[in-house]
Design an enzyme around this catalytic site. Sequence first.
Site, PDB file in Angstrom:
ATOM      1  N   ASP A 261       2.197 -40.505 -27.940  1.00  0.00           N
ATOM      2  CA  ASP A 261       1.617 -41.837 -28.552  1.00  0.00           C
ATOM      3  C   ASP A 261       1.591 -41.210 -30.097  1.00  0.00           C
ATOM      4  O   ASP A 261       1.191 -40.184 -30.299  1.00  0.00           O
ATOM      5  CB  ASP A 261       0.425 -42.193 -28.017  1.00  0.00           C
ATOM      6  CG  ASP A 261      -0.177 -43.310 -28.731  1.00  0.00           C
ATOM      7  OD1 ASP A 261       0.689 -44.152 -29.328  1.00  0.00           O
ATOM      8  OD2 ASP A 261      -1.321 -43.491 -28.482  1.00  0.00           O
ATOM      9  N   CYS A 295       4.458 -50.546 -25.658  1.00  0.00           N
ATOM     10  CA  CYS A 295       3.957 -49.227 -25.701  1.00  0.00           C
ATOM     11  C   CYS A 295       2.619 -49.409 -25.060  1.00  0.00           C
ATOM     12  O   CYS A 295       2.388 -49.985 -23.990  1.00  0.00           O
ATOM     13  CB  CYS A 295       4.150 -48.444 -26.953  1.00  0.00           C
ATOM     14  SG  CYS A 295       3.974 -49.330 -28.236  1.00  0.00           S
ATOM     15  N   ALA A 297      -0.188 -49.992 -27.746  1.00  0.00           N
ATOM     16  CA  ALA A 297      -0.445 -51.208 -28.728  1.00  0.00           C
ATOM     17  C   ALA A 297       0.466 -51.981 -28.928  1.00  0.00           C
ATOM     18  O   ALA A 297       0.197 -53.292 -29.422  1.00  0.00           O
ATOM     19  CB  ALA A 297      -0.986 -50.356 -30.079  1.00  0.00           C
ATOM     20  N   GLY A 298       1.730 -51.659 -28.714  1.00  0.00           N
ATOM     21  CA  GLY A 298       2.906 -52.657 -29.117  1.00  0.00           C
ATOM     22  C   GLY A 298       3.560 -52.851 -30.522  1.00  0.00           C
ATOM     23  O   GLY A 298       4.176 -53.836 -30.939  1.00  0.00           O
ATOM     24  N   ILE A 299       3.112 -51.627 -31.264  1.00  0.00           N
ATOM     25  CA  ILE A 299       3.761 -51.743 -32.814  1.00  0.00           C
ATOM     26  C   ILE A 299       4.412 -50.337 -32.945  1.00  0.00           C
ATOM     27  O   ILE A 299       5.289 -50.590 -33.902  1.00  0.00           O
ATOM     28  CB  ILE A 299       2.531 -51.912 -33.811  1.00  0.00           C
ATOM     29  CG1 ILE A 299       1.292 -50.823 -33.451  1.00  0.00           C
ATOM     30  CG2 ILE A 299       2.066 -53.398 -33.519  1.00  0.00           C
ATOM     31  CD1 ILE A 299       0.356 -51.052 -34.539  1.00  0.00           C
ATOM     32  N   ARG A 301       5.787 -47.135 -31.061  1.00  0.00           N
ATOM     33  CA  ARG A 301       6.980 -46.794 -30.304  1.00  0.00           C
ATOM     34  C   ARG A 301       7.922 -47.965 -29.974  1.00  0.00           C
ATOM     35  O   ARG A 301       8.973 -48.172 -30.114  1.00  0.00           O
ATOM     36  CB  ARG A 301       6.799 -46.205 -28.998  1.00  0.00           C
ATOM     37  CG  ARG A 301       6.237 -44.659 -29.167  1.00  0.00           C
ATOM     38  CD  ARG A 301       5.639 -44.310 -28.015  1.00  0.00           C
ATOM     39  NE  ARG A 301       4.166 -44.617 -27.784  1.00  0.00           N
ATOM     40  CZ  ARG A 301       3.332 -44.244 -26.705  1.00  0.00           C
ATOM     41  NH1 ARG A 301       3.993 -43.288 -25.750  1.00  0.00           N
ATOM     42  NH2 ARG A 301       2.021 -44.747 -26.745  1.00  0.00           N
ATOM     43  N   GLN A 339       4.364 -47.439 -36.833  1.00  0.00           N
ATOM     44  CA  GLN A 339       3.054 -47.038 -37.036  1.00  0.00           C
ATOM     45  C   GLN A 339       2.892 -45.969 -38.066  1.00  0.00           C
ATOM     46  O   GLN A 339       1.736 -45.822 -38.543  1.00  0.00           O
ATOM     47  CB  GLN A 339       2.455 -46.820 -35.737  1.00  0.00           C
ATOM     48  CG  GLN A 339       0.966 -47.230 -35.858  1.00  0.00           C
ATOM     49  CD  GLN A 339       0.314 -47.214 -34.388  1.00  0.00           C
ATOM     50  OE1 GLN A 339       0.828 -47.089 -33.242  1.00  0.00           O
ATOM     51  NE2 GLN A 339      -0.871 -47.529 -34.201  1.00  0.00           N
TER      52      GLN A 339
END
Length: 364
Positions: A261, A295, A297-299, A301, A339
Amino acid sequence: MVQRCWVGSSSNHATKLPSRVIGTDMDHPLSQCSSIKKHARLQERRGSNVSLTLDVSSLGNVEPILSVSTPREITLHFLRTSSHVLSKEKLQERARNLKELEEEYSKIPPNYVNPEELDIPGRASKDRYKSILPNPQSRVCLSRADSQEGSSYINANYIRGYAGQEKAFIATQGPMLNTVTDFWQMVWQERASIIVMITKLKEGKEKCVLYWPDQEGTYGQFRILVQDTRDYVEYTVRDLTIQLKGEDRHVKHFLYSSWPDHQTPESPKPLLRLTAEVEEKRQEAVGKGPVVVHCSAGIGRTGCFIATSIGCQELKTKGQVDIMGIVCKLRLDRGGMIQTSEQYQFLHHTLSLYSSQLPEQADP
């Protein structure tokens, strides 16, 4: 006297904006200033290619009307128009210049969403991170007849693919204990046949709950069966069957758990292999629903995977790639995609490696 000024940026020169500009792609408010006193000055944001100063001290008692583009409009203009097309040779050179990539990344507005824009009862309990929310204009809505508050809400966005293909992907957060059924509802509703998971279940703390069974299990009205599991060096592929009211659908589940992450992998090769296999399975799929990618948070990776997929198609088709433009378009659909600057650098490195493997005739 009427004076109008547009404070913006050209498509080839990025304007540095505040680290957090919020809003959605649907609102375009205009700021009206009905009175400007002596020596009023409008200074364009630092980092722009133009320094604009408006001095109306000589206008006496005349009160001009000034129409100024809002920060929101500047953000949208940047994300819609910014571009930096790279040939394969320029991409190789660019990928080595980490300082320039860091500076370029810092100028791209994140386009995060203000929680006030999502006035949905029960929403907050379904968000893994309170600051990572779906952009309203592209969010996925569950079409259910439930009377439960927030029953149509899921933290997910439709993402446009290569050449602007609508709903090529869905970017979403890692399912939570109370959103697993929502997740499978989305997969069923959108007729998705591929799920890409780029996280471990835990990385110090929970990043995603286990939302599939060892063999078979029931999640709300859905029954999930694991038909086959294949372990590779970099990732695991599961063949799943989803059952609902006598209908069976097949889904490929890719689990790539070795990407930490907020960081980047040691090598881009596993990501390229995963991207290639997912694209191959997408072409073979009976249904052409979106590829669901998540992933935690979804932003971060998630954004890297989707940007890599789009960039590979662009390089293969055109022999050149607009990585900055890709990231800007992703952020129009879901705020914060890609990110960190390290992920932006890794994206260039990954696509640089891919371009070096393409045959020469792929050049335009």
